[in-house]
Enzyme design. Structure first.
Site, PDB file in Angstrom:
ATOM      1  N   GLU A 241       0.872  -1.162   0.000  1.00 51.12           N
ATOM      2  CA  GLU A 241       0.000   0.000   0.000  1.00 51.12           C
ATOM      3  C   GLU A 241       0.921   1.228   0.000  1.00 51.12           C
ATOM      4  OE1 GLU A 241      -2.810   0.271   3.233  1.00 51.12           O
ATOM      5  OE2 GLU A 241      -3.508   2.205   2.494  1.00 51.12           O
TER       6      GLU A 241
ATOM      7  N   LYS B 276       4.429   0.465   9.734  1.00 57.59           N
ATOM      8  CA  LYS B 276       4.516   1.713   8.973  1.00 57.59           C
ATOM      9  C   LYS B 276       3.939   2.875   9.768  1.00 57.59           C
ATOM     10  CE  LYS B 276       3.159   0.071   4.870  1.00 57.59           C
ATOM     11  NZ  LYS B 276       2.487   0.040   3.592  1.00 57.59           N
TER      12      LYS B 276
ATOM     13  N   ARG C 181       5.153 -12.793   9.851  1.00 61.09           N
ATOM     14  CA  ARG C 181       5.835 -11.543   9.536  1.00 61.09           C
ATOM     15  C   ARG C 181       7.215 -11.543  10.178  1.00 61.09           C
ATOM     16  NH1 ARG C 181       2.130  -7.419   9.243  1.00 61.09           N
ATOM     17  NH2 ARG C 181       3.677  -5.839   9.648  1.00 61.09           N
TER      18      ARG C 181
END
Ligand code: ATP
Ligand code: MG
Length: 579
Positions: A40, A294, A284
């Protein structure tokens, strides 16, 4: 961990490769491997993303498949062209090539909208007019089932009309939403009539002000995968509970309509059989002494707690790059951390180990004095000055560098002790030390300023010691130095960990910013480097002898004002404990 079905034994084998091997053997997915990396564009990529990049692009390379680069741009308020450009640059820098053009979920907004109409027509989606607070209340909880929205049974005509008016911009944000009609009593909250479209009266960086409704990630992602005939849709574990929704959406659209949409987009080569994508999750990457979200990284940037996304202390790819990490070191790191389905925290020492290993092999050696202390040789004159030739690398033949050796030179302040502790191997009054690649010198006298600070050493040189110790003579220490003649002034930025707590995300510590290390950056402005560094290129790395690995700052360094960033120190804590 070698796998006999793995044709290249140097590549890591893991459960996803096993799954693909199995799929290929059974002819599933039409025998293809088509992956995608779907960032994104709402921030810069971090080292966690590198794991996903190496996985997706790596699998495409290993299986002669293809990996698409797709911007998942369904959240216009948070996204920007700046982030798109940075992400593309980072993926290129890592050395991966995406298949065809860069793709955007926003390029499929029309198809996504048409599919929403299809779901409405088939009674699979409805316009809900609960306020966000009411919707939350109706959703239930982990222990309580949800309740049906009073708008759930709206007629097809009413749903269609409202949805079209939503897109025309007739309503305010949040006034209505489009929801999939699934099951409000499902134990999986993601299946309780999730919102698939919401109203956002904002401009989009790719589509301008055309759209007033924007699809939700869960709805857009699976369809985008299908429109790009992805076979293996790989994502992190937090999406595991979203997988039933991923499948539900695709299974409630007809295969023909998906295929037709591909054709409409010019996205369906003749030689493939159309099959639906499947999602698989992996853990992850987390690294201690770092935050990997982020949102948190953005907060550090916006509050000015670091100098931008590419601050060399940041775990962003552009930060690591600026710090002096190489693409090879990051790819190597992603190989050795492995791929699993259980969450774990990787030791940051392992990442540092990977860059050390790479730089030890590839970077040239040089000398830099961080805190210069003048040394005058009392028995050596300008006439005796000579040029010394030192190897650029101790093991590899990458040539030599020339250093002028004259009566004045500089050593590091910390390499001199007035009253040395026992076992001290560097310079002290009356003692000897070897200057790297040159002679043995002896400290004869010390000059101080009015405050008693040592400002110069007067030393004698033993001419019989160039490059070797005379028989029977033991000189304990070797220190680095730079000649007064030709030395270049440099700024050196010494970076340390951004956080001084191993787990800054630990809730018990309160806000993650409480763990910021106040000493993570030390700027030394009066350093001196050897003359051979005059030609150092931006981003070039060096081992400054005894000090660590440093690179030329890619933005701030100029030939007449060099700036170096310390990538890592020389000491490898990871090999010691794990190697
Ligand atoms: P963050 O949680 O840091 O905000 P994100 O998941 O929202 O990141 P995206 O841009 O959506 O960021 O991520 C793109 C891809 O990278 C996704 O497939 C995501 O699963 C993967 N990814 C993100 N963070 C990690 C991580 N720490 N380890 C491995 N893969 C990751
Ligand atoms: Mg995400």
């Amino acid at each position: 961990m070698t796998d006999t079905s793995n044709p290249d034994h140097t590549l890591p084998s893991h459960f996803i490769r096993h799954m693909i091997d199995h799929d290929l053997a059974s002819g599933k997915h039409d025998g293809r491997v088509q992956t995608r990396f779907p960032p994104e564009p709402n921030g810069f990529l971090h080292i966690g993303h590198a794991k996903s990049i190496c996985l997706n692009f790596g699998l495409a390379e290993q299986y002669q498949g293809a990996c698409n680069m797709r911007f998942d741009d369904t959240n216009p308020e948070k996204e920007s062209q700046e982030f798109i450009d940075a992400i593309k640059a980072d993926v290129n820098w890592l050395g991966f090539k995406w298949h065809g053009e860069v793709r955007y979920t926003s390029a499929y907004f029309q198809q996504l909208f048409d599919f929403a109409l299809q779901l409405i027509r088939n009674g699979k989606a409805y316009v809900c007019s609960l306020t966000p607070e009411q919707a939350r209340e109706y959703r239930g909880s982990l222990t309580e089932p949800g309740r049906n929205s009073p708008y759930r049974e709206r007629s097809f005509e009413e749903n269609l009309e409202l949805f079209l008016r939503m897109q025309k911009g007739e309503f305010a944000d949040g006034e209505h939403s489009l929801r999939a009609k699934i099951d409000m009593s499902s134990p999986n909250i993601n299946m309780r009539d999730p919102i698939i479209y919401r109203i956002r009266n904002v401009e989009h960086h790719q589509t301008g002000d055309y759209w007033k409704v924007y699809p939700m990630y869960d709805y857009a992602h699976c369809i985008s995968d299908a429109l790009e005939h992805i076979t293996h849709s790989l994502c992190t574990l937090e999406f595991e509970d979203h997988r039933p929704l991923y499948d539900w959406i695709l299974n409630n659209l007809t295969l023909d309509s998906l295929k037709n949409a591909c054709l409409e987009l010019g996205n369906l080569p003749d030689d493939i059989n159309y099959v639906l994508p499947e999602q698989t999750e992996f853990a992850r990457l987390n690294i201690n002494y770092n935050v990997m979200s982020k949102r948190k990284l953005k907060e550090l940037v916006e509050l000015g707690l670091v100098n931008g996304w590419d601050d060399p202390r940041m775990p962003t790819l552009s930060g690591l790059r600026r710090r002096g990490f190489t693409p090879a070191s990051i790819r190597r790191f992603c190989d050795i951390i492995g791929m699993s389905r259980s969450e774990s925290i990787v030791d940051v020492g392992m990442l540092e180990h990977c860059i050390r290993e790479d730089l030890d092999e590839h970077s040239a050696r040089a000398m830099c004095v961080l805190r210069p202390l003048k040394v005058t040789l009392i028995n050596f004159t300008d006439e005796q000055a000579q040029t010394l030739s030192l190897p650029r690398h101790p093991k590899r033949d990458i040539g030599n560098r020339q250093i002028q050796f004259g009566p004045t030179l500089y050593i590091d302040e910390t390499d001199f002790e007035q009253t040395p502790p026992p076992g001290y191997k560097r310079l002290s009054p009356g003692d000897e030390v070897r200057l790297r690649g040159a002679y043995v010198i002896k400290c004869e006298d010390v000059i101080r300023d009015q405050n008693g600070k040592v400002i110069e050493l007067l030393c004698s040189l033993d001419p019989a010691t160039l490059g070797q110790n005379p028989q029977g003579r033991k000189v304990k220490g070797v220190i680095h130095w730079v000649p007064a003649e030709g030395a270049l002034r440099a700024e050196v930025r010494i970076y340390d960990r951004l956080f001084n707590n191993a787990n800054p995300d630990d809730k018990a510590l309160g806000d993650f910013k409480n763990s910021l290390n106040p000493d993570s950056l030390q700027v030394l402005t009066d350093c001196l480097v050897e003359p051979s560094l005059a030609s150092a290129a931006a981003e070039e790395s060096f081992q400054f002898e005894r000090e660590g690995y440093f690179c030329v700052d890619r933005f701030d360094s100029r030939p007449d004002a060099l700036v170096f960033n310390r990538t890592v120190s020389l000491r490898d804590s990871w090999t010691k404990t794990n190697g």
